[in-house]
Design a protein around this motif. Structure first.
Motif, PDB file in Angstrom:
ATOM      1  N   ILE A  21       0.820  -1.203   0.000  1.00  0.00           N
ATOM      2  CA  ILE A  21       0.000   0.000   0.000  1.00  0.00           C
ATOM      3  C   ILE A  21       0.855   1.255   0.000  1.00  0.00           C
ATOM      4  CG2 ILE A  21      -0.211   0.150   2.517  1.00  0.00           C
ATOM      5  CD1 ILE A  21      -2.944   0.862  -0.111  1.00  0.00           C
ATOM      6  N   TRP A  22       2.020   1.186   0.650  1.00  0.00           N
ATOM      7  CA  TRP A  22       2.904   2.342   0.677  1.00  0.00           C
ATOM      8  C   TRP A  22       3.571   2.558  -0.674  1.00  0.00           C
ATOM      9  CZ3 TRP A  22       1.625   5.072   4.586  1.00  0.00           C
ATOM     10  CH2 TRP A  22       1.204   4.463   5.769  1.00  0.00           C
ATOM     11  N   ILE A  23       3.855   1.479  -1.386  1.00  0.00           N
ATOM     12  CA  ILE A  23       4.420   1.605  -2.727  1.00  0.00           C
ATOM     13  C   ILE A  23       3.418   2.260  -3.671  1.00  0.00           C
ATOM     14  CG2 ILE A  23       5.278   0.311  -4.717  1.00  0.00           C
ATOM     15  CD1 ILE A  23       6.323  -1.790  -2.751  1.00  0.00           C
ATOM     16  N   THR A  24       2.169   1.804  -3.610  1.00  0.00           N
ATOM     17  CA  THR A  24       1.147   2.385  -4.470  1.00  0.00           C
ATOM     18  C   THR A  24       0.867   3.841  -4.107  1.00  0.00           C
ATOM     19  OG1 THR A  24      -0.549   1.457  -3.006  1.00  0.00           O
ATOM     20  CG2 THR A  24       0.034   0.182  -4.950  1.00  0.00           C
ATOM     21  N   LEU A  25       0.892   4.165  -2.818  1.00  0.00           N
ATOM     22  CA  LEU A  25       0.710   5.559  -2.408  1.00  0.00           C
ATOM     23  C   LEU A  25       1.830   6.439  -2.941  1.00  0.00           C
ATOM     24  CD1 LEU A  25      -0.555   5.392   1.300  1.00  0.00           C
ATOM     25  CD2 LEU A  25      -1.760   6.356  -0.663  1.00  0.00           C
ATOM     26  N   ALA A  26       3.053   5.926  -2.924  1.00  0.00           N
ATOM     27  CA  ALA A  26       4.184   6.698  -3.448  1.00  0.00           C
ATOM     28  C   ALA A  26       4.021   6.972  -4.938  1.00  0.00           C
ATOM     29  CB  ALA A  26       5.491   5.956  -3.183  1.00  0.00           C
ATOM     30  N   ILE A  27       3.575   5.939  -5.665  1.00  0.00           N
ATOM     31  CA  ILE A  27       3.370   6.115  -7.110  1.00  0.00           C
ATOM     32  C   ILE A  27       2.269   7.137  -7.378  1.00  0.00           C
ATOM     33  CG2 ILE A  27       2.639   4.959  -9.225  1.00  0.00           C
ATOM     34  CD1 ILE A  27       3.890   2.394  -8.106  1.00  0.00           C
ATOM     35  N   PHE A  28       1.169   7.005  -6.649  1.00  0.00           N
ATOM     36  CA  PHE A  28       0.035   7.893  -6.875  1.00  0.00           C
ATOM     37  C   PHE A  28       0.223   9.264  -6.234  1.00  0.00           C
ATOM     38  CE2 PHE A  28      -4.111   5.629  -8.286  1.00  0.00           C
ATOM     39  CZ  PHE A  28      -3.533   5.416  -9.521  1.00  0.00           C
ATOM     40  N   THR A  29       1.265   9.458  -5.447  1.00  0.00           N
ATOM     41  CA  THR A  29       1.586  10.795  -4.953  1.00  0.00           C
ATOM     42  C   THR A  29       2.379  11.564  -5.998  1.00  0.00           C
ATOM     43  OG1 THR A  29       1.611  10.073  -2.638  1.00  0.00           O
ATOM     44  CG2 THR A  29       2.769  12.107  -3.148  1.00  0.00           C
TER      45      THR A  29
END
Length: 259
Positions: A21-29
């Protein structure tokens, strides 16, 4: 209902405690922030040129207004969402095979249909929250840049475009779940997502994107310059893909252990 709630809670705990979830949040940030940066460059190309920024290349985006920025955010969700949502789906379904916990789930005194639905609900909620996160970051970036042409009608049209694009992109996630189950891991679904994204780019480039479901969200978002200009048959194709993906995944969970 108690079994379904327990299955849903278990899936939510897995999501909250995972690094995925943190990887996806980083991408979508990064994506909406880059969109805001391009709008800043486009808004004042002379300042960007004098500062050494790529003002000339940024002009390819069009105009620095709220309608244009809403369209850009929708394109981020349409293209990036297929990859990110597919990654989330492959993780939710594929990790059971990677961690070798699938046999434990299949032996539980819970109907497997409830487990599959709980997993899909988890994917749905997670991806919706990611989309809302992108929209929130994008809105903040747009306000910081000070984009013009904000109005109630613009906001309604923009949020409708974003919501519709998100729904279309989410509808393409169930087939990824099937490939995660069929491939028993992460490699097959991730490869499937990448292959579909490449095919979507090629098919859209030759003018037949409206007949290829994985190209429909990007076309609907306005990537070709026409927002929402698609026939209802294209939207029905996306819905059909979602239904087939959900059905095949459910059938796999119900009968796969017989072989």
């Amino acid at each position: 209902m108690r079994h379904f709630t327990a299955a849903l809670d278990a899936e939510n705990i897995k999501i909250r405690k995972s690094k995925m979830i943190w990887i996806t949040l980083a991408i979508f940030t990064l994506a909406p922030l880059m969109g805001g940066f391009f709008m800043f460059v486009l808004k004042d190309p002379e300042l960007a040129r004098s500062s050494g920024l790529l003002g000339d290349k940024a002009q390819l985006l069009g105009e620095a207004t709220w309608p244009a920025f809403f369209s850009l955010l929708a394109q981020i969700i349409a293209v990036g969402g297929i990859i990110v949502f597919g990654f989330v789906t492959s993780w939710v379904f594929g990790r059971e095979y990677a961690d070798r916990t699938i046999k434990d789930l299949l032996s539980l005194p819970v109907h497997r249909t409830l487990i599959v639905i709980a997993k899909f609900v988890t994917v749905l909620v997670t991806c919706l929250l990611l989309s809302l996160y992108v929209i929130a970051i994008g809105m903040l970036a747009g306000m910081v840049v000070g984009l013009p042409d904000w109005s109630y009608a613009t906001a309604v049209d923009g949020f409708y475009l974003l919501a519709s694009t998100t729904a279309l992109t989410l509808a393409l996630s169930p087939p990824v779940a099937f490939f995660a189950c069929y491939g028993k891991g992460f490699l097959a679904p991730v490869g499937f997502v990448i292959f579909m994204v490449v095919c979507a780019q090629i098919i859209a480039a030759i003018g037949y994107g409206e007949y290829f479901p994985w190209a429909v969200p990007a076309l609907f978002s306005g990537m070709t310059g026409i927002e929402g200009g698609l026939e209802s048959s294209s939207l029905l194709l996306v819905l059909l893909v979602g239904v087939v993906g959900f059905s095949t995944t459910l059938v796999w969970w119900l009968f796969a252990d017989q072989y």
